[in-house]
Design an enzyme around this catalytic site. Sequence first.
Site: not given
Length: 533
Positions: A180, A412, A387
């Site tokens: 991320s 995610h 996601d």
Amino acid sequence: MAMLGDIVQSVEMWLKLIRKPQPYIDPDLDPVLLVPGIAGSILKAVDHQNGNEERVWVRILEADSKFCSKLWSRFDPSTGKTVSLDPSTSITVPEERYGLYAIDVLDPDLIIGQESVYYFHDMIVEMIKWGFQEGKTLFGFGYDFRQSNRLQDTLDRLAAKLESVYKASGGKKINIISHSMGGLLVKCFMGLHSDVFEKYVKNWIAIAAPFRGAPGYIASTFLNGVSFVEGWEQNFFISKWSMHQLLIECPSIYELMACPYFHWEHMPLLEIWREKEGCNGIPQTILESYRPGESIDIFKESLSGNSIDYGGENIPLPFNLEILKWAKETHKVLSEAKVPSGVKFYNIYGINLETPHSVCYGSEEAPITDIRDLRFSEPTYVFVDGDGTVPVESAKADGLNAEARVGIPGEHRGILCEPHLYRILKHWLKAGNPDPFYNPINDYVILPTAFEMESLHEKGMQVTSLKEEWEIITEDQGNQDANKNSLVSSISVSQGPSKQSSRSEAHATVIVHPQNEGKQHVELNAISVSIDT
């Protein structure tokens, strides 16, 4: 019975289900450094007077009060740093377990529902199975995620971490695995300190990185806040409002806004149904749309009256234009970063989930009359593939020379515990026995779906029947029409009687059904008969 087992083993090997067990510690592996995303590091508050520490992120007991008193902060434009409102404490990241403690389980004290605060936990467990060893070939880098991804203090810590990992592993170059926002941190470091990056890094694997922002997610975060824990655990965690007040002063959040100069295939919009007076004096409901750069005025107006009470003092917290200015410089750094010639870059992103892209407030029947009410309104979204947080379009647009870009189904944060991801990482990290026929881009998954076995022993005869089924799941659907018929194959094995063993026979039929919607069903039906001598 033994012969039947041989048949099953042969079929399983054919389906590539069996892998040779890996050694617990493989000294030949190159070191790995795990870098989490936003909210992915344990944070502690250290008292300046007595040195006492307490975990303020993540915790369940007194979560909201400790969060507000210790983590609420203000941005200092002279340093680019977000500073806690509490002047008596400093925020630090624990370094135990070579940095892995801070990014493993974010609340180690939580017993029930601990999986809700897992971060890299499952990946760490998996990599240890592959032969990685904490402190030798496996390390972590936690950081204060409130700060900018180009804050020099954080970059200095990362440089020191790379050097220490390099030395601890005997001078081996490092594989960085970021998740991320950690991908933006790594990219900023690479852009600003490319010489150090090239000296210590061998490969960089970015997972679910919002290279061009997370438009829908961040737009609603600015206006409404966000919850990092879903389900019943929310009742014991930090309130959405408290989180909102923190994030308004976090440069990292502004750096996750939709990149305004990126050529979006699908332009992310902020849309508002508003009631305005028409030419004839009669109110009209219209839908207004704002592009990323145009949304700033809406954020300013909506948050113009936002404030908090801290220690009896009312502190205004509007949309921070100084942070926005800082974030624009960060975007410039990110856009100019290049992968050094001696480093390989890989990009993995999540797919197949509805992901917020454009955000809409109000409706034709219930329009917004005051922009300041957006803070108390629930948005609706226009979704794209991604996601659940980062759109595919953003995650793929790394702007770098990539060895491979691979999309895999996954949420995610949940993508960090996906077996599909582990197969790819294992291949790229050259962990375990390499499979020369495996291609991460054309990956397949084999799932057992049924297993039945019955055995009957009577009057010197033993009869065993077995039924086993698998599904081979692959994204490659290009040859679905090539063969619409099932493939049937038979296997027979017999063994004659001897003084040491009985007479045995085994027969098996394997049926491979044609592919349908990315799935291929495989059936094994087998029977063995043995007669005692």
